[in-house]
Design a protein around this motif. Structure first.
Motif, mmCIF file in Angstrom:
data_model
loop_
_atom_site.group_PDB
_atom_site.id
_atom_site.type_symbol
_atom_site.label_atom_id
_atom_site.label_comp_id
_atom_site.label_asym_id
_atom_site.label_seq_id
_atom_site.Cartn_x
_atom_site.Cartn_y
_atom_site.Cartn_z
ATOM 1 N N PHE A 216 8.172 2.652 -15.838
ATOM 2 C CA PHE A 216 7.309 2.411 -16.899
ATOM 3 C C PHE A 216 6.439 3.781 -17.149
ATOM 4 O O PHE A 216 6.027 3.934 -18.269
ATOM 5 C CB PHE A 216 6.628 1.234 -16.496
ATOM 6 N N ASP A 217 6.328 4.266 -16.073
ATOM 7 C CA ASP A 217 5.403 5.497 -16.146
ATOM 8 C C ASP A 217 5.933 6.640 -16.402
ATOM 9 O O ASP A 217 5.357 7.344 -17.266
ATOM 10 C CB ASP A 217 4.974 5.678 -14.623
ATOM 11 N N THR A 218 7.121 7.170 -16.094
ATOM 12 C CA THR A 218 7.872 8.290 -16.379
ATOM 13 C C THR A 218 9.337 8.195 -17.070
ATOM 14 O O THR A 218 9.650 9.130 -17.220
ATOM 15 C CB THR A 218 8.180 8.986 -14.810
ATOM 16 N N GLN A 219 9.884 7.057 -17.231
ATOM 17 C CA GLN A 219 11.168 6.872 -17.794
ATOM 18 C C GLN A 219 12.110 7.543 -16.926
ATOM 19 O O GLN A 219 13.205 8.141 -17.469
ATOM 20 C CB GLN A 219 11.214 7.214 -19.212
ATOM 21 N N LEU A 220 12.113 7.340 -15.453
ATOM 22 C CA LEU A 220 12.958 7.827 -14.469
ATOM 23 C C LEU A 220 13.272 6.503 -13.643
ATOM 24 O O LEU A 220 12.415 5.726 -13.176
ATOM 25 C CB LEU A 220 12.379 9.014 -13.747
ATOM 26 N N LEU A 221 14.479 6.827 -13.229
ATOM 27 C CA LEU A 221 15.128 5.485 -12.323
ATOM 28 C C LEU A 221 15.507 6.564 -11.079
ATOM 29 O O LEU A 221 16.883 6.791 -11.375
ATOM 30 C CB LEU A 221 15.910 4.573 -12.847
ATOM 31 N N PRO A 222 15.007 6.905 -9.927
ATOM 32 C CA PRO A 222 15.517 8.032 -9.143
ATOM 33 C C PRO A 222 16.648 7.539 -8.527
ATOM 34 O O PRO A 222 16.852 6.252 -8.019
ATOM 35 C CB PRO A 222 14.153 8.081 -8.078
ATOM 36 N N ASP A 223 17.740 8.457 -8.436
ATOM 37 C CA ASP A 223 19.133 8.070 -7.535
ATOM 38 C C ASP A 223 18.659 7.932 -6.039
ATOM 39 O O ASP A 223 19.453 7.035 -5.462
ATOM 40 C CB ASP A 223 19.702 9.425 -7.441
ATOM 41 N N SER A 224 17.553 8.360 -5.532
ATOM 42 C CA SER A 224 17.033 8.102 -4.243
ATOM 43 C C SER A 224 16.831 6.580 -3.827
ATOM 44 O O SER A 224 16.421 6.263 -2.670
ATOM 45 C CB SER A 224 15.860 9.007 -3.950
ATOM 46 N N LEU A 225 16.409 5.892 -5.003
ATOM 47 C CA LEU A 225 16.219 4.503 -4.776
ATOM 48 C C LEU A 225 17.400 3.558 -5.408
ATOM 49 O O LEU A 225 17.898 2.695 -4.616
ATOM 50 C CB LEU A 225 15.054 4.217 -5.675
ATOM 51 N N THR A 226 18.113 4.052 -6.537
ATOM 52 C CA THR A 226 18.964 3.091 -7.015
ATOM 53 C C THR A 226 20.429 3.092 -6.248
ATOM 54 O O THR A 226 21.096 2.242 -6.171
ATOM 55 C CB THR A 226 19.507 3.422 -8.683
ATOM 56 N N SER B 53 0.941 -1.311 -0.102
ATOM 57 C CA SER B 53 -0.225 0.049 0.010
ATOM 58 C C SER B 53 0.791 1.194 0.022
ATOM 59 O O SER B 53 0.499 2.236 -0.788
ATOM 60 C CB SER B 53 -0.916 -0.005 1.438
ATOM 61 N N PHE B 54 1.824 1.374 0.818
ATOM 62 C CA PHE B 54 3.020 2.469 0.904
ATOM 63 C C PHE B 54 3.744 2.424 -0.337
ATOM 64 O O PHE B 54 4.132 3.565 -1.134
ATOM 65 C CB PHE B 54 3.923 2.451 2.097
ATOM 66 N N LEU B 55 3.898 1.223 -1.026
ATOM 67 C CA LEU B 55 4.681 1.360 -2.341
ATOM 68 C C LEU B 55 3.874 2.078 -3.345
ATOM 69 O O LEU B 55 4.541 2.833 -4.323
ATOM 70 C CB LEU B 55 5.029 -0.297 -2.750
ATOM 71 N N ASN B 56 2.609 1.925 -3.330
ATOM 72 C CA ASN B 56 1.625 2.574 -4.254
ATOM 73 C C ASN B 56 1.957 4.133 -4.143
ATOM 74 O O ASN B 56 1.913 5.066 -5.139
ATOM 75 C CB ASN B 56 0.234 2.258 -4.123
ATOM 76 N N VAL B 57 1.971 4.654 -3.134
ATOM 77 C CA VAL B 57 2.277 6.220 -2.607
ATOM 78 C C VAL B 57 3.652 6.338 -3.406
ATOM 79 O O VAL B 57 3.791 7.562 -3.994
ATOM 80 C CB VAL B 57 2.275 6.330 -1.031
ATOM 81 N N VAL B 58 4.765 5.600 -3.009
ATOM 82 C CA VAL B 58 6.084 5.949 -3.421
ATOM 83 C C VAL B 58 6.043 5.935 -5.019
ATOM 84 O O VAL B 58 6.404 6.806 -5.756
ATOM 85 C CB VAL B 58 7.109 4.922 -2.965
ATOM 86 N N ILE B 59 5.277 5.061 -5.797
ATOM 87 C CA ILE B 59 5.548 5.035 -6.985
ATOM 88 C C ILE B 59 4.738 6.237 -7.878
ATOM 89 O O ILE B 59 5.254 6.734 -8.832
ATOM 90 C CB ILE B 59 4.786 3.735 -7.696
ATOM 91 N N TYR B 60 3.824 6.826 -7.279
ATOM 92 C CA TYR B 60 3.029 7.734 -7.569
ATOM 93 C C TYR B 60 3.589 9.094 -7.252
ATOM 94 O O TYR B 60 3.832 9.984 -8.168
ATOM 95 C CB TYR B 60 1.499 7.678 -7.090
ATOM 96 N N ARG B 61 4.116 9.052 -6.126
ATOM 97 C CA ARG B 61 4.518 10.571 -5.483
ATOM 98 C C ARG B 61 6.012 11.046 -5.714
ATOM 99 O O ARG B 61 6.333 12.101 -6.040
ATOM 100 C CB ARG B 61 4.176 10.660 -4.047
ATOM 101 N N LEU B 62 6.858 9.953 -5.640
ATOM 102 C CA LEU B 62 8.426 10.218 -5.841
ATOM 103 C C LEU B 62 8.819 10.887 -7.264
ATOM 104 O O LEU B 62 9.474 12.043 -7.094
ATOM 105 C CB LEU B 62 9.132 9.029 -5.679
ATOM 106 N N PRO B 63 8.133 10.476 -8.350
ATOM 107 C CA PRO B 63 8.409 11.114 -9.623
ATOM 108 C C PRO B 63 7.969 12.606 -9.519
ATOM 109 O O PRO B 63 8.669 13.527 -10.096
ATOM 110 C CB PRO B 63 7.942 10.488 -10.515
ATOM 111 N N ARG B 64 6.934 13.001 -9.150
ATOM 112 C CA ARG B 64 6.095 14.039 -8.811
ATOM 113 C C ARG B 64 6.845 15.065 -7.843
ATOM 114 O O ARG B 64 7.204 16.171 -8.090
ATOM 115 C CB ARG B 64 4.900 14.067 -8.548
#
Length: 294
Positions: A159-169, A33-44
């Motif tokens: 898949f959604d944004t073509q971004l791989l955030p440094d804050s995760l990788t 449930s929290f991962l859904n928040v991360v997936i949506y909000r982190l790129p924004r």
């Protein structure tokens, strides 16, 4: 206190594999449930930060000031319906179950809620249980669970944004080296070489492609993700990961061009294929590596 915690919580899970799988699957469901928040909000969050930095640079050039943006992070503001703004209550935020009870619709306006939300929660539970079932309730199993969930998040963000955030990788890379300090998955020397080779391999492909075509074939996030996988599984796993991700990417790319009439010039994210290949390598790494005689 530590002994009591071990005997009452940890020891029963270590002695009962079925219980451990069930408990960690439930935890994975809740985390999903929290991962859904991360997936949506982190790129924004990244986009807001970039826009604010650009506005600050423009304002400094003209001697003006720019107000700080409204708080937007993984906690604030409260989750809402994207159509009517209805705040999501605790009862409406129970993983999978709430979506089923509400029949996939907002309780306030009746707008459909994407099926991807319960799917992410269910897949999180499945990946968590699979990690514990394969490695056991130990450091290796918990590490595999963390990696699996992180790869799921990265795959969907890319898949959604073509971004791989440094804050995760980047944390994923360091975490892989940390788990291998005592030989968790591979010897630490193999992990360090894997991290370096993973980054430099795609970095070299990127520049070779750019020199030949004048175009950018992939992003720097792909280099860092492969470096992270190298840090977890060692350099021997890299040929199999690259081969599997390239093969699946090529097949799906051809299908999209032929069936969906997607233009060749439309970029495709590579992160989901790397993430999928990384999961395969986690469970079948030796068999895949044997194909390359490593």
């Amino acid at each position: 206190m530590i002994d009591a915690l071990y005997s009452s919580l940890i020891q029963p899970l270590q002695q009962n594999p079925a219980l451990a799988i069930g408990v960690m699957s439930l935890i994975g469901l809740l985390v999903g449930s929290f991962l859904n928040v991360v997936i949506y909000r982190l790129p924004r969050m990244m986009e807001i930060e970039w826009a604010h930095e650009a506005a600050l640079a423009a304002a400094q050039a003209s001697g003006q000031t720019v107000p700080d943006p409204e708080p937007f992070n993984l906690i604030r503001p409260r989750s809402r319906c994207g159509h009517c703004g209805h705040g999501i209550t605790a009862r409406e935020n129970i993983p999978v179950l709430s979506w089923l009870i509400q029949r996939g619709k907002c309780t306030a306006c009746g707008t459909g809620i994407s099926v991807r939300y319960p799917l992410v929660e269910g897949i999180s539970a499945l990946l968590s249980g699979l990690a514990i079932a394969h490695f056991g309730f130990n450091a290796a199993g918990l590490g595999a669970m963390i990696l699996s969930l992180a790869l799921l998040v990265l795959a969907l963000i890319d898949f959604d944004t073509q971004l791989l955030p440094d804050s995760l990788t980047l944390p994923l890379l360091w975490l892989g080296l940390l788990f291998n300090l005592s030989g968790g998955y591979v010897p630490i020397s193999t992990a360090v070489i894997g991290a370096m080779a993973g980054y430099l391999t795609l970095w070299s492909v990127y520049w070779l492609f750019k020199l030949i075509t004048g175009k950018e074939g992939m992003g720097y996030g792909d280099f860092k993700l492969l470096a992270a996988l190298g840090a977890w599984f060692g350099w021997q796993a890299l040929p199999g990961i690259i081969f599997l991700s390239a093969l699946v990417g090529a097949v799906l790319g051809i299908l999209l061009i032929v069936l969906a009439r997607r233009g060749r010039e439309v970029p495709m994210p590579f992160g989901p294929y790397l993430a999928g290949a990384g999961l395969i390598s986690m469970y079948y790494g030796p068999a895949v590596a044997a194909l390359f005689r490593l």
